[in-house]
Design a protein around this motif. Structure first.
Motif, PDB file in Angstrom:
ATOM      1  N   GLN A  92       0.833  -1.207   0.000  1.00 26.44           N
ATOM      2  CA  GLN A  92       0.000   0.000   0.000  1.00 26.44           C
ATOM      3  C   GLN A  92       0.870   1.260   0.000  1.00 26.44           C
ATOM      4  O   GLN A  92       0.434   2.322   0.415  1.00 26.44           O
ATOM      5  CB  GLN A  92      -0.926  -0.012   1.218  1.00 26.44           C
ATOM      6  CG  GLN A  92      -1.934  -1.155   1.183  1.00 26.44           C
ATOM      7  CD  GLN A  92      -2.796  -1.209   2.426  1.00 26.44           C
ATOM      8  OE1 GLN A  92      -2.346  -0.876   3.524  1.00 26.44           O
ATOM      9  NE2 GLN A  92      -4.036  -1.628   2.263  1.00 26.44           N
ATOM     10  N   HIS A  94       2.545   4.575  -0.454  1.00 25.87           N
ATOM     11  CA  HIS A  94       2.110   5.856  -1.003  1.00 25.87           C
ATOM     12  C   HIS A  94       2.885   6.951  -0.281  1.00 25.87           C
ATOM     13  O   HIS A  94       2.553   7.329   0.837  1.00 25.87           O
ATOM     14  CB  HIS A  94       0.612   6.061  -0.813  1.00 25.87           C
ATOM     15  CG  HIS A  94       0.121   7.353  -1.395  1.00 25.87           C
ATOM     16  ND1 HIS A  94       0.030   7.575  -2.759  1.00 25.87           N
ATOM     17  CD2 HIS A  94      -0.294   8.498  -0.795  1.00 25.87           C
ATOM     18  CE1 HIS A  94      -0.429   8.803  -2.969  1.00 25.87           C
ATOM     19  NE2 HIS A  94      -0.625   9.376  -1.799  1.00 25.87           N
ATOM     20  N   ARG A 124       3.249  -0.264  -6.966  1.00 17.28           N
ATOM     21  CA  ARG A 124       3.359   0.929  -6.122  1.00 17.28           C
ATOM     22  C   ARG A 124       4.762   1.531  -6.205  1.00 17.28           C
ATOM     23  O   ARG A 124       4.927   2.759  -6.268  1.00 17.28           O
ATOM     24  CB  ARG A 124       3.023   0.567  -4.678  1.00 17.28           C
ATOM     25  CG  ARG A 124       1.580   0.155  -4.453  1.00 17.28           C
ATOM     26  CD  ARG A 124       0.685   1.350  -4.265  1.00 17.28           C
ATOM     27  NE  ARG A 124      -0.695   0.957  -4.001  1.00 17.28           N
ATOM     28  CZ  ARG A 124      -1.604   1.746  -3.453  1.00 17.28           C
ATOM     29  NH1 ARG A 124      -1.272   2.984  -3.105  1.00 17.28           N
ATOM     30  NH2 ARG A 124      -2.838   1.325  -3.256  1.00 17.28           N
TER      31      ARG A 124
END
Length: 244
Positions: A92, A94, A124
């Motif tokens: 995830q 970010h 990602r």
């Protein structure tokens, strides 16, 4: 258990890892580290992050463990107070800005539960890199998960830490379930026990290559065991150097 005690155990167990060699690999691939922005994915207690910063890199570390990040921040604060550490899972990821390189060191990728998480991590990281940006990571070989890990139990004993490490084959192909009992010597000479459970899973080399290419990376080289040699049937640690 307090994070400082766990970090002390972690750092001692990592003493055999040649972190400076990892720095050299990134340095060579980037033709120098000075001023380069680098993402240290699953940075743990920040050992590699600090070594990269010592060569002039601007490092951002991410990790799923708040306890590990607290130790990493403390390790870096005296000399590199501007170093950033973020509590985040790699799948995830970010973070603001763009990076010249990302590393996922010391088989951290093998802690992801399934192929989807591996692919999401690659995607990602791809988004976080500048065009031509580098991704360098290592994973356990299938020989290590399928053969070497199953030769346990393993033991370790030093003046301050002992452990018993029991392993068994996981449910998924090329996976291993580990249970570790640690005994840490305290100031009064008594030992405190704590237990850890770990699950790791890896994939054949060509599966990683497939997932990387699906995520937009081009594979530059694949090598094994801290050498320039291509992997063979009994290689233990596989390295991937790829570009956006």
């Amino acid at each position: 258990m307090m994070y400082a005690q766990f970090a002390s155990v972690y750092d001692e167990l990592m003493l055999d890892i040649p972190y400076p060699a990892y720095v050299d690999l990134v340095d060579t691939a980037l033709h120098g580290l000075s001023g380069k922005k680098i993402l240290d994915v699953a940075c743990g207690t920040g050992i590699l992050s600090v070594l990269l910063a010592e060569r002039g890199a601007e490092v951002t570390g991410i990790d799923l463990s708040e306890e590990m990040l607290a130790v990493a921040s403390s390790r870096a604060s005296g000399r590199f107070p501007s170093m950033t550490f973020v509590h985040q899972s790699m799948q995830q990821l970010h973070v603001p800005g763009q990076f010249e390189a990302a590393v996922i060191p010391i088989d951290s990728l093998n802690y992801l539960e399934d192929e989807h998480d591996v692919e999401q991590t690659f995607k990602r990281i791809h988004r976080a890199l500048v065009p031509g940006g580098l991704l360098l990571f290592d994973v356990h070989s299938t020989f290590k998960t399928d053969v070497l890990f199953l030769e346990g139990p393993f033991t370790y004993d030093s003046s301050t830490i002992s452990y018993i490490w029991e392993t068994e084959e996981g449910e998924e192909p090329h996976s291993v379930h580990s249970e570790l009992a640690f005994f840490v010597r305290e100031q009064d000479g008594k030992y405190a026990r704590f237990d850890e459970v770990h699950y790791q899973r890896t994939y054949p080399v060509m599966k990683y290559a497939e997932l990387l290419e699906k995520s937009g990376f081009s594979v530059e080289r694949i090598f094994a065991d801290w050498s320039d040699e291509a992997p063979d049937e009994e290689s233990e640690r596989i390295f991937f150097q790829v570009r956006k």
